[in-house]
Each structure stands twice: as C-alpha cells, then as structure tokens.
Design a protein around this motif. Structure first.
Motif, short mmCIF file in Angstrom:
data_model
loop_
_atom_site.label_atom_id
_atom_site.label_comp_id
_atom_site.label_asym_id
_atom_site.label_seq_id
_atom_site.Cartn_x
_atom_site.Cartn_y
_atom_site.Cartn_z
N PHE A 1 0.85 -1.19 0.00
CA PHE A 1 0.00 0.00 0.00
C PHE A 1 0.88 1.24 0.00
O PHE A 1 2.03 1.21 0.45
CB PHE A 1 -0.94 0.02 1.21
CG PHE A 1 -0.25 0.38 2.51
CD1 PHE A 1 -0.35 1.67 3.02
CD2 PHE A 1 0.49 -0.56 3.23
CE1 PHE A 1 0.29 2.01 4.22
CE2 PHE A 1 1.11 -0.22 4.42
CZ PHE A 1 1.01 1.06 4.91
N LYS A 2 0.35 2.30 -0.52
CA LYS A 2 1.07 3.58 -0.53
C LYS A 2 0.30 4.55 0.35
O LYS A 2 -0.86 4.85 0.08
CB LYS A 2 1.17 4.13 -1.96
CG LYS A 2 1.93 5.45 -2.03
CD LYS A 2 1.98 5.97 -3.46
CE LYS A 2 2.71 7.32 -3.50
NZ LYS A 2 2.71 7.88 -4.89
N PRO A 3 0.93 5.03 1.43
CA PRO A 3 0.22 5.98 2.30
C PRO A 3 -0.25 7.19 1.51
O PRO A 3 0.46 7.69 0.62
CB PRO A 3 1.28 6.37 3.33
CG PRO A 3 2.26 5.24 3.32
CD PRO A 3 2.30 4.75 1.91
N GLY A 4 -1.44 7.64 1.84
CA GLY A 4 -1.96 8.83 1.19
C GLY A 4 -1.25 10.08 1.69
O GLY A 4 -0.72 10.10 2.81
N PRO A 5 -1.22 11.12 0.88
CA PRO A 5 -0.55 12.35 1.29
C PRO A 5 -1.38 13.11 2.33
O PRO A 5 -2.60 12.96 2.40
CB PRO A 5 -0.44 13.15 -0.01
CG PRO A 5 -1.63 12.67 -0.81
CD PRO A 5 -1.81 11.23 -0.47
N ALA A 6 -0.70 13.93 3.12
CA ALA A 6 -1.39 14.82 4.05
C ALA A 6 -1.58 16.18 3.37
O ALA A 6 -0.81 16.55 2.48
CB ALA A 6 -0.58 14.99 5.33
N PRO A 7 -2.60 16.93 3.76
CA PRO A 7 -2.83 18.24 3.13
C PRO A 7 -1.85 19.29 3.63
O PRO A 7 -2.23 20.32 4.19
CB PRO A 7 -4.26 18.56 3.56
CG PRO A 7 -4.44 17.85 4.87
CD PRO A 7 -3.63 16.60 4.75
N LEU A 8 -0.57 19.01 3.45
CA LEU A 8 0.47 19.95 3.87
C LEU A 8 1.36 20.23 2.67
O LEU A 8 1.91 19.31 2.07
CB LEU A 8 1.32 19.36 5.01
CG LEU A 8 2.43 20.27 5.55
CD1 LEU A 8 1.84 21.37 6.42
CD2 LEU A 8 3.47 19.47 6.32
N ASP A 9 1.49 21.50 2.31
CA ASP A 9 2.35 21.89 1.21
C ASP A 9 3.80 21.81 1.67
O ASP A 9 4.24 22.59 2.51
CB ASP A 9 2.00 23.33 0.77
CG ASP A 9 2.78 23.76 -0.47
OD1 ASP A 9 3.79 23.14 -0.80
OD2 ASP A 9 2.35 24.75 -1.11
N PRO B 1 -0.65 4.49 9.72
CA PRO B 1 0.22 4.56 8.55
C PRO B 1 -0.50 4.90 7.27
O PRO B 1 0.10 4.87 6.19
CB PRO B 1 0.78 3.14 8.49
CG PRO B 1 -0.37 2.29 8.92
CD PRO B 1 -1.08 3.10 10.00
N TYR B 2 -1.78 5.21 7.38
CA TYR B 2 -2.60 5.43 6.20
C TYR B 2 -2.24 6.74 5.49
O TYR B 2 -2.43 6.87 4.28
CB TYR B 2 -4.08 5.43 6.59
CG TYR B 2 -4.43 4.27 7.50
CD1 TYR B 2 -4.53 2.98 7.00
CD2 TYR B 2 -4.63 4.47 8.86
CE1 TYR B 2 -4.83 1.91 7.84
CE2 TYR B 2 -4.93 3.41 9.70
CZ TYR B 2 -5.02 2.14 9.19
OH TYR B 2 -5.30 1.08 10.00
N GLN B 3 -1.74 7.70 6.24
CA GLN B 3 -1.21 8.93 5.67
C GLN B 3 0.28 9.00 5.96
O GLN B 3 0.75 8.59 7.02
CB GLN B 3 -1.93 10.15 6.26
CG GLN B 3 -3.37 10.28 5.79
CD GLN B 3 -4.06 11.48 6.40
OE1 GLN B 3 -4.28 11.52 7.60
NE2 GLN B 3 -4.42 12.45 5.57
N SER B 4 1.03 9.55 5.03
CA SER B 4 2.48 9.44 5.06
C SER B 4 3.11 10.22 6.21
O SER B 4 2.71 11.36 6.50
CB SER B 4 3.05 9.94 3.73
OG SER B 4 4.46 9.91 3.76
N PHE B 5 4.11 9.59 6.82
CA PHE B 5 4.94 10.25 7.82
C PHE B 5 5.85 11.29 7.18
O PHE B 5 6.44 12.12 7.87
CB PHE B 5 5.78 9.19 8.54
CG PHE B 5 6.59 9.71 9.70
CD1 PHE B 5 5.98 10.06 10.90
CD2 PHE B 5 7.97 9.83 9.60
CE1 PHE B 5 6.72 10.53 11.97
CE2 PHE B 5 8.73 10.30 10.67
CZ PHE B 5 8.10 10.65 11.86
N CYS C 1 -5.56 5.64 1.73
CA CYS C 1 -4.34 5.34 0.98
C CYS C 1 -4.54 5.50 -0.51
O CYS C 1 -5.65 5.36 -1.03
CB CYS C 1 -3.86 3.92 1.29
SG CYS C 1 -3.39 3.71 3.02
N ASP C 2 -3.44 5.78 -1.19
CA ASP C 2 -3.49 5.90 -2.66
C ASP C 2 -3.63 4.53 -3.31
O ASP C 2 -3.15 3.53 -2.80
CB ASP C 2 -2.19 6.56 -3.16
CG ASP C 2 -2.17 8.05 -2.85
OD1 ASP C 2 -3.23 8.60 -2.52
OD2 ASP C 2 -1.08 8.63 -2.95
#
Length: 691
Positions: free
Chosen positions: A326-334, A352-356, A690-691
């Motif tokens: 699985f690929k963690p989804g991105p967080a809404p942070l620029d 781990p569903y959104q990326s560290f 996740c993506d």
C-alpha cells in the motif's frame, strides 16, 4: 464473584484482572492472527514470530518484575494475587501459549510453507547432498568460532547471555588429557547467522533454509573428537532486562546506563527454554545453575529460537504470500510552504494510512528556512538512519538553536539513544535527558519562526514516536498546528523540561505527571454527574493498556451511574467488564490486525458538547503518574469528527479483527451477526485514506 461486591468496596480484588495474565491473553490474540487462514501465509509466519518475541519481552520485563516482588516484597496489586501465586499462574498460561505456538508451527504452518516451496528443513529431512554441504559449512564457518566448555571443577558453569542459543552436550569416554566425559556447553556467538539459506544448486529449492540450532546439534560431535556424544539439547535462558539506575545518586545518567547495559545480558534468569526430550537430570542441573525452579522451565518441541524464522519473511520475495503493498496517502500539507498551510488550518495525520513524510517535510523545511530561529524536539525511539536526526543536525549547522530531549531510558533502545545523544551533541545540538525519576514519553516538536515583527510558533504533537519505520506499521495520530494556545502550552512544557520551572497551568493541553490523571478523573466524574441528573453520559476511549486503579474505580462509579463506556484496549486491561451492579455498562474490545494499534484517543460526551483528545499516554500508572506525557485536544470540528469516525466509531464497528473481553478475563472473537456485512476497521482506512 462475591454477591456483596456490587454494593460494596470498589477496591475488592475480584473486580480487577491480573495485569500479567491479561498481557499473556494479548499474545494469544496475536497467535490467532497467525492461525487465521484469511491472512497470507508469510504474514502468518510473521505473526507467529511476533507472538514469540512478545513472550520474550514479557518474561524480560513483566515476569521479571513479579520475581523481583517475590524477592523483595512490596504492596499487592489491585487483583490481590501474591507474587508466588502469580508466577504459578503465569507459568500455566505461558506454557499453554508455548504449546500452542509449537503445535501450530509443527502441524500446520511449517507444512503449508513447505507446500508453497518455502522449506525450513529439519535434520531428519536432509538428503545426502544437503547434509554434506551443511557439514562442510559447519567445519568452515561455525567450528572455528565455537568454544565448547567441558564442565568440571576447573571449568565451572559458564555465564550464559540473555536469549542466546546454546547446546548442552552429554559425553562419554575420555578426552586427550584423560578427563572423563560428562557435560559440556556449546555457546553460539551472536556473530553467527541464526538461519542459513541453502544454495539452490545444492538443495534443489529456491527457498530452502536450515536453522543454526539444527546444524549445531547435528554436527556437535565434531567438537569432541575421540568422545562419544550421548545427547545434544538446545536451550535458551531469558533474563531480567529491566535497568536499575538510581538517578538521584548518579552524576552522569548516560555513563551509568552504559555500565548497566554492559551487565544487562547477565542479570538474574527468569525463564529456561529447553528441548523437550532433554533428560530430567540435565534440566535440574541447568535450573540449579540459573537459580530457577520448575515453574520457570518450558520444554520446547522445536527450535528454542523459533522467532528467528522471521528472517524468512524478508529473504523470500513472494508478494503473493504477503499483504498487498500500500502507498500511504498524502497529508494536506504543502511541503514547499508548510508554515503558510498551518497558519490557515490545522493538519491531521493518521499513520500509517497517511504518510509520515509530512513530518519530515516540516522539519526539513524548518532546518533550511532562514526565518526559523529555534527547534525543540522530544525523541523516545527513532530507528536507524533516521531522517529526523539528519534534519536536526542540519538545522544546528545552519545556525538554528536546536534543543532535543532524548529519553535515554527508552526500554531496549537505551544503547541506541546514548549513541544518538552523542551524535547530536557533536553537531552542536543542545541535548537534555529529561527529568530525574520521570521518563519523557511525550511526542512533540516546536518550531519558532520570525514573521515580520513577531515570533510565530508551529507544533507537531503525536501519539507515536518520531520513527519512520513504525509509522508504517503502527497506527498513530499526529496534529500539526499554529494554534496560539497549544503552541504556548508546548513551549511551556519544553521550558519545564529544560529548566527548573515551577508547576505550570496549561491552556488547552493536559500533562503527566501534573494534570492528565486528574483531568481524566474529572471528565469521568462529569459524565457520571450528567447521568445522575438524567442526561446521557458516554465515554469512548482507545489505548494500548489500562491498569491505573483510580481510573478503573472512577469508570466503575460512572457505570453504576448509568454512563455508557466503550473501551478499545489493544493489550492488557485490568478492568473487569460485565460485573452486575458494577461494570455492566462497560464494554472492552481489542483489535488485532495488520497494523499494531498504538494511538490513544479519549472522547467524552460532555452534555452534548463533546471533547476529544489524543495523547501519548495510556491509562496506566506509569503513564499517568511517573512519566512526562502530553494530551492534546482536537479543536477543529472537522478534524475532531475525523478522529472520532476513524479511531473510535470505526473500531467499534469492526467485526472481523475485534475481540470482546469477558468478565472472566478471557476474550471472544467478534464475528458478523446474521445478515451483517463483514467489516474491518483497518481495511476500511486502507481503502479510504491510501493511494
């Protein structure tokens, strides 16, 4: 259960489950994952090994603590079980777990691996070609580094390192000096590989493996030329691994810990694992030398270090036998403009569903931003080759004032954290070791940036460690915010840690050991008060463990008042649910799945104005009373709804990987009711985030 208990004292021992037995119950749930045919084969192998590794740590810490209490005394735990009796109960339950682990390994998992082309070959199954190759391997690679020790008056029983592989050998005949045979010990140095991958051209299979223990016992007679080996039996001893440093008496904590670490591997023994066919006289000799009794011996039908088979998971490239990637989804942070994002809104991270990576991006940007003046960080566990450390060092070299609180007493990471502290100090980072008598377990990062004529603070708070590895395996919540109250609270906590600041009153957050314990008790009582007044009272809390007796009694009182209490406790839980008149309004469930549940979330209905908090603290004595912990509210209503839905409602709906705690302390697996759709909380989040 005593009929008088519901109307009597909530201190009654019958109302509390034993912490150690509850912890062992958790390992049965982990083993159940290994036995679940719906789990991919190599993942089932990994779960088996995790249950074994967990059991090692249980004996090193929990069983060792009970043995210490037996030796030195002390108050009884809330369940009222004395140490001697507790050790008997621990042995009975642990022996059952061990028997089940090896029964499953021998009868099910190993044959299924074999059928899939992944063979862990026992001595009895070696063909002539394999045996020749392994014998040569023994002579060329193993024999030169082995130092067998015969036991006699000149050669007393050797020191055996914690959890090391050893073979006790029974000999007959005389050696070159005319000494009669007897017993000898062969220790396997840590430098030797515990699992050997046979070349395909030798074995005929691409994934054929042999355990070091099997090779040692098969060819041990090569070490005793001219003597006859009557028997060879592998064994392993587990030792107390708690470190004891009187912080108030030492001038340098790091130096004192180094001294303790040097002796950790040889502390008092707590468990002996021995091949099941080993004769009783030899077992008695080993027990005598380790200062143990029969309730510390575990006879093993297989390799004593079966957890080493976990290496096969990484050595075998079979995606079809593992969980789908699985690929963690991105967080809404620029990543290019993180401070602009946080000035506009808070950002919630669900690992781990959104990326560290968002945490790393924030710190990396701060390390290079010329307007950032200072960075403060707590570190409990980081892992090897940590990007967090790289960014902190870069920040220091770029002229930022970088302060890091490194917790040297992070269990089993002490040595790594001492090296980490040295590395940071060499780079010019100001390193602190926290507070005497209190582990710093809080997870916080503070960035101070000059913006125009004012200083602006930015904060990351989390329920888990700054460890990129565990961020892909553990579930945790992280919050990034520029909220002035929360950032001021974090600043004050850092000031308290770095100096000798007086007790502080935080604006939004709660903190152990000062306000978190009482804050939780007040909120539980508020729900009880609302229920007594005819309003709805409701508490939902998710954590790793629950054992703090004052909190448990408060929950019992709230249950009596009519408060609905739903607890999601992954591991040990000392609260006994379902007791009539005491805890019939309390339910406790545990979810064990692909990821280790690690986040701590507390929700209180609060008369229709709900409060939701995330924390680094479990509801345990150590977290609430003897550690520095943080607990932070989720203020943004949109994010609060996310935390509630994803971390609480979602897990209460799970009917595939959830277990319900029963009144007697056992757990029953939840399954879909008739007509109900199967639902996995972790599976839902994988699909959603996740993506």
């Amino acid at each position: 259960m005593d009929d008088k208990t519901p109307d009597g004292d909530l201190h009654a021992p019958e109302l509390y489950l034993n912490r150690e037995l509850s912890q062992l119950e958790f390992n049965f749930r982990v083993l159940a994952q290994a036995k679940d045919p719906a789990v991919p084969l190599l993942e089932r192998l990994r779960y088996l090994c995790i249950s074994c590794t967990n059991l090692d740590e249980f004996f090193e810490i929990r069983a060792a603590t009970v043995r210490t209490a037996l030796q030195f005394g002390g108050p009884l735990p809330p369940d009222g079980i004395a140490p001697a009796r507790a050790l008997e109960l621990i042995h009975d339950k642990a022996a059952g777990l061990v028997a089940e682990q090896y029964r499953y390994w021998n009868e099910t998992l190993r044959p299924e691996l074999n059928a899939a082309g992944i063979r862990i070959l026992a001595h009895s199954s070696w063909n002539a070609r394999q045996k020749r190759w392994l014998h040569k391997y023994f002579r060329d690679e193993l024999l030169p580094v082995l130092s067998p020790l015969g036991l006699d008056p000149v050669h007393p029983f050797p020191r055996i390192l914690n959890k090391s592989l050893n073979v006790v050998v029974v000999l007959e005949g005389k050696d070159a000096f005319g000494r009669k045979g007897g017993m000898a010990i062969v220790r396997a140095p840590r430098s030797l590989p515990r699992i050997i991958h046979l070349p395909p051209e030798v074995s005929g299979g691409k994934h054929d493996f042999v355990l070091l223990s099997a090779v040692l016992t098969a060819f041990v007679d090569d070490l005793f030329t001219g003597m006859k080996v009557k028997g060879a039996y592998q064994f392993r001893v587990t030792r107390n691994s708690e470190l004891f440093v009187d912080e108030e008496e030492v001038e340098n904590l790091a130096s004192a810990l180094k001294d303790e670490l040097a002796s950790r591997g040889f502390r008092p023994a707590v468990r002996l694992e021995i091949a099941e066919h080993c004769p009783k006289p030899i077992v008695r000799t080993l027990l005598q030398n380790f200062g143990l009794t029969e309730n510390a011996v575990y006879r093993i039908n297989g390799p004593v270090n079966i957890n080493r088979v976990t290496q096969v998971y990484d050595l075998v490239d079979r995606p079809d036998l593992k969980f789908p990637a699985f690929k963690p989804g991105p967080a809404p942070l620029d990543a290019e403009a993180p401070f602009e994002t946080l000035r506009q809104r808070d950002v919630l991270l669900h690992h781990p569903y959104q990326s560290f990576q968002s945490v790393l991006d924030l710190l990396a940007h701060a390390a290079h931003d010329p307007d950032v003046l200072a960075i403060k960080q707590t570190l409990y566990r980081t892992g090897k080759d940590s990007k967090i450390i790289d960014h902190l060092i870069t920040a220091a070299r770029n002229g930022k004032d970088v302060t890091v609180v490194v917790e040297l007493r992070a269990r089993f990471d002490e040595e790594a954290n001492i090296r980490l502290a040295d590395q940071l100090q060499e780079a010019g980072v100001q390193v602190m070791y926290g507070v005497v008598g209190y582990k710093t377990h809080a997870k916080m990062m503070l960035i101070v940036r000059r913006e125009g004529k004012k200083l602006q603070r930015y904060v990351h708070l989390g329920t888990g460690n700054y460890h990129a590895g565990t961020a892909r395996a553990y579930t945790d919540i992280g919050l990034m915010t520029a909220d002035p109250d929360i950032t001021a609270d974090v600043h004050d906590v850092f000031q308290q840690l770095s100096g000798l600041a007086p007790s502080i009153k935080l604006r939004r957050m709660m903190q152990s050991p000062f306000t978190l314990h009482q804050g939780i008790l007040r909120r539980i009582e508020r729900e009880a008060k609302n229920a007594r007044a005819g309003k709805k009272g409701h508490i939902i809390a998710k954590m790793n463990a629950l054992n703090e007796p004052t909190v448990i009694r408060a929950l019992y009182e709230a249950s009596r008042a009519g408060v609905r209490i739903e607890l999601i406790v992954r591991g040990a839980c000392c609260l006994r649910p379902g007791v009539p008149g005491v805890s019939e309004n309390i339910s406790v469930r545990s979810v064990v799945g692909r990821f280790l549940e690690h986040s701590r979330v507390y929700w209180f209905r609060n008369g229709g104005k709900p409060e939701i908090f995330c924390s680094s603290a479990d509801w345990m004595e150590r977290n609430l009373l003897r550690r520095v912990e943080t607990c932070f509210p989720i203020i943004d209503e949109r994010l609060a709804a996310r935390v509630f839905d994803e971390e609480l409602a979602n897990y209460l709906a799970d009917n595939l990987q959830a277990w319900e705690l029963r009144e007697d302390g056992s757990y029953a697996r939840v399954s879909p009711a008739e007509g109900e759709m199967p639902y996995s909380a972790q599976g839902s989040l994988l699909a959603k985030l996740c993506d």
